[in-house]
Design an enzyme around this catalytic site. Structure first.
Site, mmCIF file in Angstrom:
data_model
loop_
_atom_site.group_PDB
_atom_site.id
_atom_site.type_symbol
_atom_site.label_atom_id
_atom_site.label_comp_id
_atom_site.label_asym_id
_atom_site.label_seq_id
_atom_site.Cartn_x
_atom_site.Cartn_y
_atom_site.Cartn_z
ATOM 1 N N THR A 131 1.146 -0.989 0.331
ATOM 2 C CA THR A 131 0.218 -0.230 -0.290
ATOM 3 C C THR A 131 0.666 1.116 -0.290
ATOM 4 O O THR A 131 1.670 1.196 1.098
ATOM 5 C CB THR A 131 -0.863 0.195 1.378
ATOM 6 O OG1 THR A 131 -1.845 -0.866 1.651
ATOM 7 C CG2 THR A 131 -1.377 1.801 1.324
ATOM 8 N N LYS A 163 -6.427 1.246 -3.727
ATOM 9 C CA LYS A 163 -6.507 0.599 -2.250
ATOM 10 C C LYS A 163 -6.687 1.071 -1.138
ATOM 11 O O LYS A 163 -7.134 1.449 0.089
ATOM 12 C CB LYS A 163 -4.611 -0.044 -2.479
ATOM 13 C CG LYS A 163 -4.520 -0.828 -0.615
ATOM 14 C CD LYS A 163 -5.971 -1.954 -0.524
ATOM 15 C CE LYS A 163 -4.979 -2.514 0.923
ATOM 16 N NZ LYS A 163 -4.025 -3.258 1.031
ATOM 17 N N LYS A 221 0.039 4.752 8.899
ATOM 18 C CA LYS A 221 1.077 5.004 7.960
ATOM 19 C C LYS A 221 -0.296 5.295 6.917
ATOM 20 O O LYS A 221 -0.345 5.764 5.724
ATOM 21 C CB LYS A 221 1.670 3.422 7.725
ATOM 22 C CG LYS A 221 2.229 3.252 5.784
ATOM 23 C CD LYS A 221 2.974 2.185 5.308
ATOM 24 C CE LYS A 221 1.842 0.589 5.234
ATOM 25 N NZ LYS A 221 1.170 0.823 3.869
#
Length: 296
Positions: free
Chosen positions: A97, A173, A241
């Protein structure tokens, strides 16, 4: 011609993906920074390599399943990185990701070296990765798919093709991670309120998972809370994150994300409180004055 597939990163998702490839008949080439993890996998079929470069030299398709962009950079361009060893026309499949513009730039860097690229973040968790039923969000050139598509199909139950160049897959995503992070934060808030109000947590879980307020994240993550098991299948810092990337992407176009911002702050609070490497359901620990279930 038989495509030779290699996989770098035998973590919770990568190990399952490698198993799916092996089950589909591939003699899977593997590398992990933990040499014992690669050796353990190879005992049941496949080959463990001592470096990304050594693996890449033997493969037509290299699948990278590491945590983030920095680790992907190290896999490709670090000491004994695989980029310099990959054959022209081979394919690098990037499953992390990452910020979409970074993925777009990586495709161009690899193209200059004669390497094809598929932007291919993944979702579904370790169990679905192991069973070959996870989801892959992909985008890349027709030439890259021509080589790598059988490998993708061997690892995933659903392979979505979202564009003919890098970027769209990573954007989808990121939006998935927006929903996942917000849903986990909301699930934790709801369970915490129920506990604070004296509702039996197991009874609350049973009712919500059979009612309109349920979500996949509530059902999955609050089961971890009930079991008092915060073993990190996906850690708190993953959502520090990922929601950070969500907010950065939106900030660049001045798009407001009030729920994402709040959820990000909740995971940040959990991280700084000492729960960074615990399962992301540990975000519930930020709520004061509640007695969480304990292990039997």
């Amino acid at each position: 011609m038989t495509v030779i597939a290699g996989l770098i990163g035998l973590g919770a998702m990568g190990s399952g993906m490698a198993q799916s490839l092996r089950r589909s008949g591939y003699e899977v080439q593997v590398f992990d920074v933990r040499a014992e993890a690669a050796a353990t996998f190879a005992r049941d079929g496949g080959k463990a390599w001592e470096s990304p470069a050594a693996l890449a030299a033997a493969c037509d398709v290299v699948v990278s399943v590491v945590v983030n962009a920095a680790q992907t950079e190290a896999v490709l361009f670090g000491p004994e990185g695989c980029a310099a060893a990959m054959k022209p026309g081979s394919v690098f499949v990037m499953c992390s990701t990452v910020e979409p513009n970074w993925s777009v730039a990586l495709e161009k860097r690899l193209a200059a070296m004669g390497i094809l690229y598929i932007d291919a973040p993944i979702s579904g968790g370790a169990a679905k990765a192991a069973s070959g039923q996870m989801t892959m969000m992909t985008s890349g050139s027709p030439a890259a798919y021509a080589v790598a598509e059988p490998v993708l199909n061997a690892m995933a139950g659903k392979v979505y093709k979202l564009g003919d160049q890098a970027g769209p897959a990573s954007k989808v995503k990121i939006i998935n991670q927006l929903l996942a992070g917000v849903h986990i934060a909301a699930a934790a808030e709801a369970m915490a309120l129920g506990i604070r109000e004296g509702v039996d947590p197991a009874a609350l879980y049973e009712v919500i998972t059979h009612s309109a307020g349920n979500s996949w994240m509530f059902e999955n993550r609050m089961a971890h809370v009930l079991a008092a098991d915060y073993t990190p299948l996906s850690a708190v810092d993953i959502f520090v994150k990922d929601l950070g990337i969500v907010l950065d992407m939106a900030r660049s176009s001045k798009f407001p994300l009030p729920l994402s911002s709040t959820a990000h702050q909740m995971f940040m609070q959990a991280s700084t409180a000492g729960f960074a490497r615990e399962d992301d359901s540990a975000v519930i620990k930020i709520f004061p004055g509640i007695e969480l279930p304990k292990k039997p």
